[in-house]
Design a protein around this motif. Structure first.
Motif, PDB file in Angstrom:
ATOM      1  N   LEU A 139      -6.366  -1.925   4.631  1.00 32.36           N
ATOM      2  CA  LEU A 139      -6.259  -0.582   5.187  1.00 32.36           C
ATOM      3  C   LEU A 139      -5.031  -0.448   6.073  1.00 32.36           C
ATOM      4  O   LEU A 139      -4.382   0.602   6.104  1.00 32.36           O
ATOM      5  CB  LEU A 139      -7.513  -0.249   6.002  1.00 32.36           C
ATOM      6  CG  LEU A 139      -8.762   0.186   5.235  1.00 32.36           C
ATOM      7  CD1 LEU A 139      -9.954   0.253   6.178  1.00 32.36           C
ATOM      8  CD2 LEU A 139      -8.548   1.539   4.571  1.00 32.36           C
ATOM      9  N   THR A 140      -4.714  -1.494   6.812  1.00 33.31           N
ATOM     10  CA  THR A 140      -3.636  -1.414   7.793  1.00 33.31           C
ATOM     11  C   THR A 140      -2.321  -1.998   7.302  1.00 33.31           C
ATOM     12  O   THR A 140      -1.291  -1.823   7.950  1.00 33.31           O
ATOM     13  CB  THR A 140      -4.033  -2.165   9.072  1.00 33.31           C
ATOM     14  OG1 THR A 140      -4.208  -3.555   8.761  1.00 33.31           O
ATOM     15  CG2 THR A 140      -5.328  -1.611   9.647  1.00 33.31           C
ATOM     16  N   LEU A 192       0.848  -1.186   0.000  1.00 36.08           N
ATOM     17  CA  LEU A 192       0.000   0.000   0.000  1.00 36.08           C
ATOM     18  C   LEU A 192       0.884   1.236   0.000  1.00 36.08           C
ATOM     19  O   LEU A 192       1.867   1.310   0.737  1.00 36.08           O
ATOM     20  CB  LEU A 192      -0.899   0.000   1.238  1.00 36.08           C
ATOM     21  CG  LEU A 192      -1.928  -1.133   1.311  1.00 36.08           C
ATOM     22  CD1 LEU A 192      -2.653  -1.088   2.650  1.00 36.08           C
ATOM     23  CD2 LEU A 192      -2.928  -1.022   0.177  1.00 36.08           C
ATOM     24  N   ASP A 193       0.512   2.196  -0.822  1.00 32.77           N
ATOM     25  CA  ASP A 193       1.352   3.381  -0.919  1.00 32.77           C
ATOM     26  C   ASP A 193       1.121   4.348   0.224  1.00 32.77           C
ATOM     27  O   ASP A 193       2.031   5.068   0.628  1.00 32.77           O
ATOM     28  CB  ASP A 193       1.135   4.082  -2.263  1.00 32.77           C
ATOM     29  CG  ASP A 193      -0.329   4.370  -2.534  1.00 32.77           C
ATOM     30  OD1 ASP A 193      -1.167   3.914  -1.741  1.00 32.77           O
ATOM     31  OD2 ASP A 193      -0.629   5.035  -3.538  1.00 32.77           O
ATOM     32  N   LEU A 220      -0.719   4.492   4.131  1.00 31.66           N
ATOM     33  CA  LEU A 220      -1.419   3.792   5.203  1.00 31.66           C
ATOM     34  C   LEU A 220      -2.178   4.791   6.051  1.00 31.66           C
ATOM     35  O   LEU A 220      -1.699   5.901   6.300  1.00 31.66           O
ATOM     36  CB  LEU A 220      -0.436   3.027   6.086  1.00 31.66           C
ATOM     37  CG  LEU A 220       0.272   1.832   5.443  1.00 31.66           C
ATOM     38  CD1 LEU A 220       1.244   1.218   6.437  1.00 31.66           C
ATOM     39  CD2 LEU A 220      -0.728   0.798   4.986  1.00 31.66           C
ATOM     40  N   PRO A 221      -3.349   4.428   6.529  1.00 34.93           N
ATOM     41  CA  PRO A 221      -4.106   5.332   7.394  1.00 34.93           C
ATOM     42  C   PRO A 221      -3.523   5.342   8.804  1.00 34.93           C
ATOM     43  O   PRO A 221      -2.771   4.457   9.187  1.00 34.93           O
ATOM     44  CB  PRO A 221      -5.506   4.721   7.386  1.00 34.93           C
ATOM     45  CG  PRO A 221      -5.243   3.262   7.215  1.00 34.93           C
ATOM     46  CD  PRO A 221      -4.038   3.171   6.307  1.00 34.93           C
ATOM     47  N   TYR A 222      -3.879   6.340   9.538  1.00 33.36           N
ATOM     48  CA  TYR A 222      -3.511   6.410  10.938  1.00 33.36           C
ATOM     49  C   TYR A 222      -4.771   6.143  11.740  1.00 33.36           C
ATOM     50  O   TYR A 222      -5.728   6.899  11.697  1.00 33.36           O
ATOM     51  CB  TYR A 222      -2.933   7.787  11.284  1.00 33.36           C
ATOM     52  CG  TYR A 222      -1.637   8.061  10.571  1.00 33.36           C
ATOM     53  CD1 TYR A 222      -0.428   7.610  11.092  1.00 33.36           C
ATOM     54  CD2 TYR A 222      -1.622   8.734   9.349  1.00 33.36           C
ATOM     55  CE1 TYR A 222       0.763   7.845  10.430  1.00 33.36           C
ATOM     56  CE2 TYR A 222      -0.433   8.971   8.684  1.00 33.36           C
ATOM     57  CZ  TYR A 222       0.759   8.526   9.232  1.00 33.36           C
ATOM     58  OH  TYR A 222       1.934   8.751   8.572  1.00 33.36           O
ATOM     59  N   GLY A 223      -4.792   5.039  12.461  1.00 33.30           N
ATOM     60  CA  GLY A 223      -5.986   4.684  13.197  1.00 33.30           C
ATOM     61  C   GLY A 223      -5.671   3.653  14.260  1.00 33.30           C
ATOM     62  O   GLY A 223      -4.525   3.286  14.490  1.00 33.30           O
ATOM     63  N   THR A 224      -6.699   3.193  14.927  1.00 33.86           N
ATOM     64  CA  THR A 224      -6.553   2.231  16.005  1.00 33.86           C
ATOM     65  C   THR A 224      -7.631   1.180  15.897  1.00 33.86           C
ATOM     66  O   THR A 224      -8.698   1.416  15.329  1.00 33.86           O
ATOM     67  CB  THR A 224      -6.682   2.924  17.374  1.00 33.86           C
ATOM     68  OG1 THR A 224      -7.947   3.599  17.429  1.00 33.86           O
ATOM     69  CG2 THR A 224      -5.571   3.934  17.589  1.00 33.86           C
ATOM     70  N   PRO A 237      -4.250 -12.714   8.865  1.00 30.07           N
ATOM     71  CA  PRO A 237      -4.176 -11.417   9.540  1.00 30.07           C
ATOM     72  C   PRO A 237      -4.966 -11.434  10.837  1.00 30.07           C
ATOM     73  O   PRO A 237      -6.039 -12.028  10.915  1.00 30.07           O
ATOM     74  CB  PRO A 237      -4.797 -10.448   8.518  1.00 30.07           C
ATOM     75  CG  PRO A 237      -5.641 -11.311   7.642  1.00 30.07           C
ATOM     76  CD  PRO A 237      -4.949 -12.633   7.563  1.00 30.07           C
ATOM     77  N   HIS A 238      -4.411 -10.797  11.856  1.00 29.63           N
ATOM     78  CA  HIS A 238      -5.092 -10.699  13.152  1.00 29.63           C
ATOM     79  C   HIS A 238      -5.964  -9.456  13.155  1.00 29.63           C
ATOM     80  O   HIS A 238      -5.467  -8.330  13.028  1.00 29.63           O
ATOM     81  CB  HIS A 238      -4.078 -10.640  14.289  1.00 29.63           C
ATOM     82  CG  HIS A 238      -4.711 -10.453  15.638  1.00 29.63           C
ATOM     83  ND1 HIS A 238      -5.633 -11.341  16.156  1.00 29.63           N
ATOM     84  CD2 HIS A 238      -4.556  -9.478  16.566  1.00 29.63           C
ATOM     85  CE1 HIS A 238      -6.027 -10.927  17.346  1.00 29.63           C
ATOM     86  NE2 HIS A 238      -5.387  -9.795  17.616  1.00 29.63           N
ATOM     87  N   ILE A 239      -7.265  -9.640  13.283  1.00 30.47           N
ATOM     88  CA  ILE A 239      -8.219  -8.536  13.259  1.00 30.47           C
ATOM     89  C   ILE A 239      -8.947  -8.539  14.597  1.00 30.47           C
ATOM     90  O   ILE A 239      -9.938  -9.256  14.784  1.00 30.47           O
ATOM     91  CB  ILE A 239      -9.232  -8.690  12.102  1.00 30.47           C
ATOM     92  CG1 ILE A 239      -8.509  -8.898  10.784  1.00 30.47           C
ATOM     93  CG2 ILE A 239     -10.150  -7.470  12.044  1.00 30.47           C
ATOM     94  CD1 ILE A 239      -7.638  -7.748  10.359  1.00 30.47           C
ATOM     95  N   PRO A 240      -8.483  -7.775  15.572  1.00 29.54           N
ATOM     96  CA  PRO A 240      -9.126  -7.809  16.891  1.00 29.54           C
ATOM     97  C   PRO A 240     -10.495  -7.167  16.931  1.00 29.54           C
ATOM     98  O   PRO A 240     -11.279  -7.438  17.838  1.00 29.54           O
ATOM     99  CB  PRO A 240      -8.138  -7.047  17.783  1.00 29.54           C
ATOM    100  CG  PRO A 240      -7.391  -6.163  16.850  1.00 29.54           C
ATOM    101  CD  PRO A 240      -7.292  -6.908  15.553  1.00 29.54           C
TER     102      PRO A 240
END
Length: 423
Positions: free
Chosen positions: A378-379, A23-24, A26-30, A390-393
């Motif tokens: 997204l991440t 990905l060129d 990446l978003p900033y999130g939690t 992928p771990h998706i909590p």
């Protein structure tokens, strides 16, 4: 043609390896991870992590060399024995529903008597209902009737839940609904006056898309009887699935040449057994789904795109425009709508919050909740070096906390997400 949501499925022997670019931006999130509920983690993972992996990077362009019709036809085939193992519904009940005009969902149990309710259209001050409302269940002969109690005056609405992209993974959906206490062990509504919104994309890629649709229609009936509701948005895969059923191989003029809905549907994970089982009442229900919803300050969208702005300045205008297009317009207009709603990633990066604000200022609400773009993309979690799923909590909150992503990537061995709002 350039649908951003292309999903080629298993690679054909002559297709060669496919590059999976990073990905060129990446978003900033939690992540939002709910508190433990006592549910055994090992059992939870075994039920929600899918074994039907195989997602590929969402390619930006169709292959320049054209398509192999024979290979495409083989792509959507399904083992009839496997089909029988994924939640087939009673054909006799479907036939009875067809006697009511082909529009009524399958009854939740033999005591249901479907009743189509005439709701006002947005032009008359209301909004088209996203589900076909049914009356309360009627008792079987000799069985006392105990209706659900009516809401008391000024009683607040029930809790609000959203469900991310399902893509035909019926067993994962049932497991997560049970985990959340929204259905009982037999798959029937157990959530009282709760409100549930599915964010679209019921079919394609997974083993039982029609089974998912039948379940949601059943829950809509049972929820209405309990004083709650179960509603759904129209995703880009609903547009694609309906287009494949309606237009088949009819040519579509696109930006990269002539194609068809059927070819695009197959390349995006369409399953032939779903198309074979699609009936008139499914089409009627899917065609009425809204594109946008607004609940408790949450603007509910399927796609993380600003393309909705091209269809109206209010929720009612957008939903009317999409419904009118499906009812009256031709194949090219339908294709253009599908193409627009496959766009993604509008809310990530530095310009993401601005895009979110534009939608919120137009349609209302204080936060967007969407599906469509898998959280692992997204991440960047899809690029794990250890080869593990992928771990998706939980849901992913980003764009200055203004956007919540709900597609947990169940098609790529991620997770099917259901969350209670607000997060």
């Amino acid at each position: 043609m350039t649908p951003e949501d292309r999903f080629p499925g298993p690679e054909h022997p002559d297709s060669g390896p496919r590059h999976q670019p990073d990905l060129d931006v990446l978003p900033y999130g939690t992540y939002y991870e709910p508190e433990p509920t006592g549910y055994a983690e090992a059992a939870y993972e075994s039920e929600t992590y899918s074994g039907y992996g195989g997602a590929r990077w969402l390619e930006q362009h169709w292959p320049a060399g054209g398509h192999d019709p024979q290979a495409e036809a083989q792509h959507g085939q399904h083992d009839p024995q496997a089909q029988a193992q994924h939640g087939q519904h009673d054909h006799q009940a479907q036939a009875q529903a067809a006697q009511h005009g082909g529009h009524a969902p399958q009854a939740a149990h033999p005591g249901y008597e479907p009743t189509l309710v005439d709701h006002p259209s947005p032009a008359h001050g209301g909004e088209d209902p996203p589900t076909i409302e049914l009356g309360p269940p009627l008792p079987e002969p000799g069985v006392p009737y105990h209706p659900y109690p009516a809401p008391a005056p000024n009683e607040p609405p029930g809790p609000l839940y959203v469900v991310g992209d399902v893509h035909g993974y019926l067993e994962e959906l049932l497991a997560e609904l049970r985990h959340q206490g929204l259905i009982d062990a037999d798959g029937h509504w157990a959530a009282g006056r709760s409100r549930i919104w599915f964010l679209g994309d019921f079919t394609d890629r997974g083993p039982d898309g029609i089974g998912v649709i039948d379940l949601v229609m059943q829950l809509a009936a049972e929820a209405a009887a309990a004083g709650g509701y179960c509603r759904a948005l129209m995703g880009n895969h609903e547009l694609l699935f309906l287009g494949a059923a309606k237009y088949g191989d009819e040519p579509v003029q696109s930006t990269a040449g002539t194609a068809s809905f059927l070819a695009a549907w197959r390349l995006n994970g369409g399953q032939q057994h779903d198309l074979d089982r699609l009936e008139a009442h499914h089409i009627s229900w899917l065609s009425r789904l809204p594109a946008i919803g607004l609940e408790d300050g949450h603007l509910l969208l399927h796609s993380d795109t600003t393309a909705y702005l091209e269809y109206g300045d209010s929720i009612a205008e957008v939903n009317d425009a999409v419904h009118d297009l499906l009812a009256d317009e031709g194949v090219d207009e339908w294709w253009d709508c599908f193409r627009r709603f496959t766009k993604r990633f509008a809310f990530r990066g530095e310009a993401g919050p601005m895009a979110v604000h534009e939608l919120l200022e137009t349609y209302g609400g204080t936060r967007i909740v969407h599906g469509h773009s898998p959280i692992p993309y997204l991440t960047g979690a899809v690029h794990a070096d250890d080869g593990q799923p992928p771990h998706i909590p939980g849901p992913y909150v980003y764009a200055d906390d203004l956007a919540v992503a709900m597609d947990g990537g169940v098609t790529m061995e991620g997770r099917l997400l259901i969350a209670r709002l607000p997060i």
